[in-house]
Every structure is written in C-alpha cells, then in structure tokens.
Design an enzyme around this catalytic site. Structure first.
Site, short mmCIF file in Angstrom:
data_model
loop_
_atom_site.label_atom_id
_atom_site.label_comp_id
_atom_site.label_asym_id
_atom_site.label_seq_id
_atom_site.Cartn_x
_atom_site.Cartn_y
_atom_site.Cartn_z
N TYR A 1 33.40 72.74 31.88
CA TYR A 1 33.81 72.29 31.04
C TYR A 1 34.81 71.45 32.29
O TYR A 1 35.13 70.77 33.81
CB TYR A 1 35.56 73.70 31.30
CG TYR A 1 35.96 73.26 30.64
CD1 TYR A 1 35.53 73.25 29.26
CD2 TYR A 1 37.42 73.31 30.66
CE1 TYR A 1 36.22 72.60 27.45
CE2 TYR A 1 38.28 73.23 29.15
CZ TYR A 1 38.17 73.31 27.86
OH TYR A 1 38.32 72.83 26.68
N GLY B 1 35.02 78.66 14.28
CA GLY B 1 36.61 79.22 14.65
C GLY B 1 37.38 77.62 13.90
O GLY B 1 38.12 77.69 13.06
N ARG C 1 21.55 81.54 6.99
CA ARG C 1 21.48 82.36 8.03
C ARG C 1 19.51 83.65 7.25
O ARG C 1 18.41 82.93 7.20
CB ARG C 1 22.66 83.83 6.39
CG ARG C 1 23.69 83.33 7.37
CD ARG C 1 24.54 83.87 8.47
NE ARG C 1 25.49 83.56 8.91
CZ ARG C 1 25.89 83.03 10.14
NH1 ARG C 1 24.96 81.71 10.76
NH2 ARG C 1 27.00 82.43 10.39
N GLY D 1 32.13 69.19 20.63
CA GLY D 1 31.71 70.33 21.54
C GLY D 1 30.24 69.87 21.03
O GLY D 1 30.02 68.92 20.73
#
Lengths: 425, 425
Positions: B105, B230, B253, B330
């Site tokens: 990180y 999120g 899915r 990300g």
C-alpha cells in the site's frame, strides 16, 4: 485532360477561382511557360495572367507514396475582394502531416473539389511560410510582399500557391532578420514546446517558490524523452530562457563520439542533463536522478514530456514527484502509455495529452502571440531553429521526388526535419 | 510472560499507559476475568481497574494469515489529561487494510513498541466506530458514551480498545438513528465515492448546463466499473441523489437470474444503466452506449471511475467524451491502465488517481463534513450502506478465526464486506 473525369469536373463549383490547367497548358504553350521550365524555377504566370500552381494532393488515406499526387492548376488573376493570393516560400514535412495522410491523425482533412482534381482532394502539409502575391480589394491588413503563416490548422501547405478566402486566416509576421525556413517551422514544434511547458504545471511559479525557499541552484525541473526532436530542442531552449532545468533523454547515435557530441550540443542549447535512452531505461534511474541531480529528491520533477510511449513513458512517470504531470504528445515507439496503478493512486500523478491543433483552434489569439514571441526570440538570436534538410521544390521537380520526400519522414534518421523550399518565381 | 522478550520489554517506553498483561493476568486471575471469559463477552476491566484489551497486530509485512498476531495488553485507568479511551464497536476489513499488511500500500504503518509486543508492531485496520469509555481531565469535546470515528488514517481499528492521545484525532458523530456498522463503514467507501464524483469533474455544473440547454432527460453521466463494490454502490446512490446518471459495469453472477437480480438491485439504488463486464468488453460497446443511452453521444460521459485496470480501464476510456477524466482508485485485475496515445492526445482525456488517505490528511475539515453529510443521508434513509458480513469478535475469539477473516477479504466473493462486530462489554 485525360485525367479529368466528367463527374469531378461537374462537381467543381462555378464560384471557384481555380480551374484545371490541363486545357490552357495544352492549348497555349506560351513562351513564358517554356522559359520558366527550362530555367528550373517555379512558374508564376500562365496565359492571360493566370497563376500556374502545383499542389501535392490526396483523395484517399494511405501511404504518402501511394496516395499523393502532384496536381497542376491555375488561379485567376481576378481575386474575390476578401481573398489573398500567396506563394509558398517554405513548408515543412511533419510526422503529423504523414499521419494525416495515413488517416490515423485526430483531425481529418476536408476533401474538396476546389482544386479541380478528378476526385475531391486535400492538400498535404500544415505549416509554412508564405509571401503575399496579391490581395483582394477589401483586404486591409496585408499587402504584396508581406510574410504570413496560417492562423488555422489543416491549411494544406505543400503547394506552390494558395488562394486564401479571408485575411483573418493568416498571421502576418515581421520578416526582418528571419529566413523563410525559420518562419515556416515556428508554428508546430516550438509552439508545442512553449505550450506544454506553460499550460500544465506552473514551472515558473515553482522556480520562484524554490528561490524564495533559499534554493540557489536553479529553477524548477522538467524531464523529457525525444529530447533531440524538434519539440525537444525547442523545450530545452525555452526552458533555459525561462530559468528551468531539464533532464533530457536522447537515442544514442551510432558511435560513442557522436553520442557525446549530441549530448554536448543539447547542453549548449540549454539542457541541464542529457542521458541516452539506454541509461534512462536502466533499473534505478529515478533513484540515480534524485541522487545526482535533484538534490536527493528534495527538488521534485513536476512535469514530464513524453513523445515515445511504452517503457520510456513508464520510466518517465517514475521520475516525477508527487502530484506531477506527464504530458504525452507523440508515440514514437507505437506503444501505449502503461500506468502502474500505484503511481496513479499513491503518487497522484496526472496524465494528459497535448494536441497542438486543439490549442491553436481554441485560442487563436494565443497562437498569434506565441508565434510572434518565438519569432522575436529567433530574431534576437536567443532561439535556434532545429536542423532541417532543405528539399528543393522547383516547377519541374517530379511528383516521385516530392512523394518520396514525404514518405521518408517516418523512416529512420534524417539529418533534420524535411522542409520543402520553393524555387524563386 | 514467555512471549515477552527482554529487548522488547526494554523498548517499551515508561511513559506508555499500556503494559504487557501477561504478568497481571498470570498473577491475579481475578473473578471478573474468569467470569467474563466464560460469559463470552469482551473484557472491560482487569485488576486494579486496568482495561484488558486485545489487538490484531503485525510486526512485518506479509500475508495476514502469516504475520497477524492477536496481542493482549492492558490500559491503565489513569489517562493522560488529553487522552480518550475508546472501545471498538465495529471495524471493517477493507482491501486496503490487507494491502497495508502486505506492504504494497502507498502508506506504510508506523511500527511502534507502545503495545508491548515482542517486536515493534502496528495494529491492522483503518476505519471503525468507537464508543468513548473515559476521557482525560482536559478533554472538552467528548464525553463517555459518545460515538466517534478516526479523523486520521492509519488508526489501527482491529482491536477491542484504543487509547487516543488527543481528542482532535477523532470525529464525534451523532449516533441517533444509526447502527455501529453504519458508522463504521462510512469513512472509506462512501467518502471515496463522494469525493471522486465531486472533485475531478463538475458533474453537477454540467447537469445544470444541460438543463439550461433544454435537455429534459436527466443530469450529467458518469461511468464506472466495479459498480457492485462498496465504492460503486455508494457512487450509484450519491449520483442519483445529485441528479446524475450512471452507466455501471458489474461482474456477472453464477446464474443469469442472479445477474438480473443484481442489475435490478443496483437500479433500485439509483443506477441508470447496468451491464455485465462481458457486455462492456464487447467490441463496439462505446458506440452502443452512445446509441442506446447518451443521445447519440450528444450527452457526453465526462467522468469514469476505474477500480479494475487492464482492458476494462481501456474500454472505460473509450466511453469518455472529449476532455473527460478517468479516476483510478483500484486495480482489481492487477493489470496497469494502458492508455492508447490517440485517446490522450486527440480526445484530451485526463487520467488521475484517487487516494482517500491523501485527501483525508490534506483536508481534515472536509473529511469531517463529508462523513457527517453521508451519515445524515443514512439517518434519513436516503443512503443504504453496502451489504456486510458481520464477524463477531468476542473476548475468547481465537487468533486463527480473526486472521482468517482478514485473509479471506482478498479471496473470492463474500456476501458483503467483512466487518468485525465486537461483543458487548
């Protein structure tokens, strides 16, 4: 005559001041034509005062050697009142011009029937230095003998003459102390370098901040690959004039001596540091840079100029300080810029692109000022134009020769940028 | 006692209010200790009023399952005057927390001897909801029973109790109408979505501009991959509240029905369009998008949020309008963002990165306002927190269980984000 198809002839608007010259040249082989041809100069006048002109045109995208054609036409001596007739003095061949012909450039040309080509066509080239031959009755800002450069992009500069619809499409330049080649090459490369050094990161402000903090060693840093390109050399010089320091990456020459000579040459122009691409791509270059040149990283490099892409761009990004900006204006390696996510997120790097045409079209007054300022520096001997290879374009120069000159631009090294220099009229 | 090495004991500063609990627990097995252990709740008091605490710590980088240890310590009842003692109510496990432990990180933790671990250590976790247990004599803005979230990053939230040096390190939240999990999960994902939608492109201004031009169909567009994350779900909801429209890319899915259910769920939250990654990566998606949703491209998508990278990021860039910005936060695909040079140069796309920690540390007042605003929306029922999987952390919960909960965060699908929820004291 044989090449003029009826459909294209019909498409030619009546209002045009241009007509296909095949007929008059065939019908009236005047003494002046013959004289001009044998003297090896460019034609100025055809019969009845018509200007004989040639243009390198294309009607479809492809390799320049395949799709370019040398088209001959005439321009009527009676100009519309708002028009300006120019003769071309010099017109460079830029990589972007070739990409435009290949159809890979961001701006697409308008194919027009105005020149009387068999198919609607566009004229190659974008920048150049032109001399005013005559002006329409309502033209007020230009007169015969003035030198001008195009105010807009997509001008079509690879031709002996241009009839411009409106004087507002031209920027007048004071020719004193300047050569046509110097004026012809100011619009693209030096202007690009100027804007990229000024419009993305406030390097001059950072320099002042540095001096205020007591740094005595010099101004703010920038780093660039392709430093020996026209843009690169312009950035070195403008940077030096503005008190900036630069780290410059060049491709090594054939021999060590030549490479050293190139490094010295760029340093004379104002480069602070010059390294070869090989040195630059070594693992740990960013650490070396911080240790040797940027005061252990306390002086951060906040701007990177990238015209290579691929690995070179990634390395350039690693050299930037937190919040730094990389501006891409080319992709000589033909590889995309790959951004390690960590650099984007944790170092807050910003990636932008520079496209001269967008800037020039969005800020016409800015373009005018930039060009005049750079030409002023040239005149004062403070800015040296990049080396050029002059390619003579005489009346009798063959299509094949001109096409090859264009095609050669994207292939290998040339001693300098190719610039068509037109014969005296 | 056996685990406490002399060197580490020596390194423990005398001023610390923490001490290694091995000694007192061994020497004074008080009734309250035994009672608490058998009742399966978190310990509050040790002997002499000391608070018994546990923390998930690490002393070197590595996989959480390898390097995390559950460390037990005590906190003295006599607090320094400026300090605040907290008990943790809920603490999420975010991917960034795992990356921090792995050492990949952007922010490195401070390894400190304060908790009396054998080696200097850091506490895992970054966000959480805490209740004030007691305050030092000079603390004026907080009192027992208040709920707080950390004002700064690198807080270390995976522990039963925290002794905070200064009340300014905390943000008090009005707990009325909120659950501890809701408060614990507001700092990272919803705040990130909030800032990314507001700080890079003025989408709300563009919406107003659109309405002024007579567009009746809706506000400005943004596009995002990872829309079911999120951050993604928060962006969908905040965007909807601010009148924006969104194109959302989700991973399909297992079954078609589940995928359809997910799409419907996001639409209920406020998504305008939801597509699977498979649909999104099809050739020509950008053209389809313009045709089906953005009025033939007349409504341009000026912001893209990217947490995937690789091919998904390239496709996202192609969907943006001229001058649009892609913000990367990300890299779920672990592949870098590859920028075709043409998009950078000719479309004037801008590539930025968002890092919550930088923003939060640079704009503390902004963080406070953002959190309060989002919690206000939650309280009013206008903002739904993302699904979470509650992971009980009781006094007797074993180290192995806690470590696996952390390790599992980066592996495969979980019904929701893992959140440690602490036993009652």
């Amino acid at each position: 005559m044989a090449t003029l198809r009826p459909a294209a002839a019909a498409a030619r608007p009546a209002a045009s001041r241009l007509f296909c010259p095949s007929r008059p040249r065939a019908s009236f082989p005047t003494p002046s034509l013959r004289a001009a041809t044998t003297a090896g100069v460019r034609f100025k006048s055809g019969p009845y005062g018509y200007t004989q002109a040639k243009a390198l045109v294309y009607s479809k995208y492809g390799e320049p050697s395949d799709v370019l054609h040398l088209h001959t036409h005439s321009i009527s001596p009676s100009l519309p009142s708002s028009s300006v007739l120019l003769r071309t003095l010099a017109a460079p061949i830029n990589p972007a011009d070739v990409n435009t012909i290949q159809g890979t450039y961001g701006a697409k040309p308008t194919f027009s029937p105005l020149l009387g080509t068999p198919e609607p066509s566009a004229v190659g080239g974008n920048e150049g230095c032109f001399e005013v031959v005559s002006v329409g009755s309502s033209v007020s800002t230009l007169k015969k003998g003035d030198w001008v450069v195009p105010a807009t992009t997509g001008f079509g500069s690879w031709r002996t003459h241009v009839l411009v619809e409106d004087e507002r499409g031209l920027i007048r330049v004071d020719k004193e102390g300047l050569s046509a080649v110097q004026v012809a090459t100011v619009s693209v490369n030096p202007s690009s370098a100027y804007r990229m050094l000024r419009d993305y990161v406030d390097l001059i402000g950072l320099s002042v901040e540095g001096y205020n903090k007591g740094r005595a060693s010099g101004g703010a840093w920038f780093i660039q690959n392709g430093a020996n390109s026209g843009v690169g050399r312009a950035a070195v010089q403008l940077g030096k004039l503005w008190g900036l320091r630069s780290i410059n990456v060049v491709r090594a020459r054939e021999s060590k001596e030549e490479t050293e000579r190139l490094k010295e040459e760029l340093k004379e122009l104002g480069a602070t540091v010059v390294v070869t691409e090989e040195e630059f791509l070594e693992r740990g270059f960013a650490a070396r840079m911080r240790e040797e040149w940027t005061d252990g990283g306390r002086e951060e490099v906040m701007l990177g100029l990238n015209c290579v892409g691929g690995q070179s761009a990634s390395q350039l990004a690693k050299c930037l300080g937190e919040g730094g900006t990389m501006v891409t204006y080319g992709a000589m390696s033909k590889k995309p810029v790959a951004l390690p996510t960590g650099l984007l997120i944790f170092k807050d790097l910003r990636f932008r692109g520079f496209w001269l045409s967008r800037w020039a079209n969005a800020d016409k007054e800015g373009k005018r000022r930039t060009i005049q300022e750079i030409l002023g520096l040239v005149r004062e001997g403070k800015f040296r134009e990049s080396p050029v290879q002059e390619l003579k374009w005489e009346w009798e120069t063959e299509e094949k020769v001109l096409k090859e000159a264009v095609q050669g631009t994207l292939q290998g090294f040339r001693p300098g940028k190719g610039v068509f220099v037109f014969g005296e009229t």
